[in-house]
Design an enzyme around this catalytic site. Structure first.
Site, short mmCIF file in Angstrom:
data_model
loop_
_atom_site.label_atom_id
_atom_site.label_comp_id
_atom_site.label_asym_id
_atom_site.label_seq_id
_atom_site.Cartn_x
_atom_site.Cartn_y
_atom_site.Cartn_z
N ARG A 13 -58.68 111.65 26.59
CA ARG A 13 -59.21 112.07 25.29
C ARG A 13 -58.07 112.48 24.34
O ARG A 13 -57.70 111.74 23.44
CB ARG A 13 -60.21 113.23 25.49
CG ARG A 13 -61.09 113.51 24.28
CD ARG A 13 -60.40 114.25 23.17
NE ARG A 13 -59.92 115.57 23.57
CZ ARG A 13 -59.12 116.30 22.81
NH1 ARG A 13 -58.73 115.88 21.63
NH2 ARG A 13 -58.70 117.49 23.24
N ASP A 14 -57.48 113.61 24.60
CA ASP A 14 -56.41 114.13 23.72
C ASP A 14 -55.27 113.12 23.62
O ASP A 14 -54.74 112.86 22.53
CB ASP A 14 -55.92 115.46 24.33
CG ASP A 14 -55.01 116.26 23.42
OD1 ASP A 14 -54.29 115.65 22.61
OD2 ASP A 14 -54.99 117.50 23.54
N HIS A 207 -54.69 125.74 26.83
CA HIS A 207 -54.32 124.38 26.41
C HIS A 207 -52.99 124.49 25.67
O HIS A 207 -52.94 124.87 24.52
CB HIS A 207 -55.42 123.80 25.51
CG HIS A 207 -55.16 122.40 25.06
ND1 HIS A 207 -55.95 121.33 25.47
CD2 HIS A 207 -54.23 121.87 24.23
CE1 HIS A 207 -55.50 120.22 24.91
NE2 HIS A 207 -54.47 120.51 24.14
N HIS A 209 -49.05 123.21 24.50
CA HIS A 209 -48.28 122.03 24.10
C HIS A 209 -46.80 122.27 24.37
O HIS A 209 -46.33 123.41 24.39
CB HIS A 209 -48.51 121.72 22.62
CG HIS A 209 -49.80 120.98 22.39
ND1 HIS A 209 -50.16 120.45 21.19
CD2 HIS A 209 -50.82 120.67 23.23
CE1 HIS A 209 -51.34 119.85 21.28
NE2 HIS A 209 -51.77 119.99 22.52
N CYS A 240 -49.80 115.13 19.63
CA CYS A 240 -49.00 115.05 18.40
C CYS A 240 -47.61 115.64 18.55
O CYS A 240 -47.30 116.68 17.96
CB CYS A 240 -49.71 115.74 17.24
SG CYS A 240 -51.31 115.05 16.92
N ASN A 249 -48.66 117.28 24.78
CA ASN A 249 -49.39 118.05 25.79
C ASN A 249 -48.48 118.36 26.98
O ASN A 249 -47.52 117.63 27.26
CB ASN A 249 -50.59 117.23 26.29
CG ASN A 249 -51.71 117.21 25.27
OD1 ASN A 249 -52.16 118.25 24.83
ND2 ASN A 249 -52.15 116.02 24.87
ZN ZN Z 1 -53.45 118.96 23.22
#
Ligand code: ZN
Length: 310
Positions: A13-14, A207, A209, A240, A249
């Site tokens: 997904r991400d 979550h 990064h 991103c 991520n």
């Molecule tokens: Zn993420």
């Protein structure tokens, strides 16, 4: 022995929604099956958003159906609103995740609503869940919880106020996302401690990064204050990244290596996890794959946590 931490894989997904190329559906299925075979027990497989906006996710319902055919794991879908939630619940997703931004500027720019106005959308999703699929879970992920590229500092009190409003609205858990890669370990400890103090066992996932190289350090800081669910992405796909060479991520392979090396059981087989990069690369030719552990290989006589405990 049951795992001590839950690794929630968000790559399909991400990751996939952040890259320009669209992975063909058959390749997605092969990749997801490889992630399942590696022992992952939670996976975010799709976003239910208009295909016009995200053509990479046009096959969301088919991908969810495939993931549901694999036993013993939680199949999650991201939904931005009630309309997306309806499609995801009809597709049979076990759990929905709703992004709610803590930054007023980010929230206005993205959804033209204030963070607290978004809580009304979450309430509408919860009512729909009760009607269509009462057993499905709903999680809220507070984005820009550690800082925002538009607004800069996001006051911690704003994050906590939003988390309490979401918990009171009835979501099953509330996670915190470092959407912009601005978090540091001291801030992570402080904010997750406060989150647990405010909403107890509804405090959810970290979550993180890796934009500035602090992804793993932030996960460890969260672990140290009691967080037990971590989002990450195979090969660090997505999220991103702004810095060339850095993943966006947190890399699942490196995260699993860290915990297993510490003696913390993840339930994930590192060899099979690294092998799951094969179908990812096949489905996205030319896309850079990140990860220090896959590049270095496992140390000589490496003992995973499961074996160390036995
Ligand atoms: Zn993420």
């Amino acid at each position: 022995m049951s795992p001590e931490v839950l690794i929630s894989e968000v790559g399909p997904r991400d990751g996939l929604q952040s890259v320009a190329a669209t992975m063909p559906t058959e390749h997605k299925k092969r990749w997801i099956a490889a992630l399942h075979a590696a022992g992952l027990r939670e996976i975010e497989v799709a976003s239910f958003v208009p295909a016009k906006l995200l053509p990479q996710m046009a096959d969301a319902a088919e991908v969810v159906a495939h993931a549901l055919s694999l036993p013993g794991w939680t199949v999650m879908a991201l939904v931005p609103n009630r309309k997306g939630a309806e499609a995801a619940l009809k597709a049979g997703a076990h759990k929905l995740t709703l992004p709610v931004s803590a930054s007023a500027a980010h929230s206005q720019a993205n959804v033209r609503k204030s963070p607290l106005e978004m809580v009304d959308e979450v309430r509408a999703v919860l009512a729909l869940r009760d009607e269509l699929a009462p057993r499905a879970k709903v999680e809220a992920g507070i984005s820009t919880a550690f800082g925002c590229t538009l607004q800069g500092v996001v006051p911690e009190d704003d994050v906590l106020r939003l988390a309490v409003a979401l918990a009171e609205a009835g979501v099953d858990d509330v996670g915190l996302s470092d959407t912009t890669g601005m978090a540091n370990p001291a801030q992570v400890r402080r904010l997750f401690r406060r989150l647990a103090a405010e909403i107890g066992d509804k405090a959810g996932a970290a979550h993180m990064h890796n934009t500035r190289g602090l992804g793993l350090a932030n996960c460890l800081a969260a672990y140290d204050v009691g967080v037990r669910t971590f989002d990450s992405s195979l090969a660090g796909l997505g999220g991103c990244p702004y810095a060339p060479g850095a993943s966006g991520n947190v890399v699942t392979e490196d995260l699993v290596f860290m915990f297993e090396a510490m003696g913390v059981r993840t339930g994930v087989d590192l060899g099979k996890l690294i092998a799951a990069r094969g179908p990812l690369a096949a489905g996205l030719p030319g896309e850079p794959l990140h990860g220090m552990t896959p590049e270095s290989g496992l140390p000589k006589n490496f003992t995973p946590a499961e074996a160390a405990h036995a």
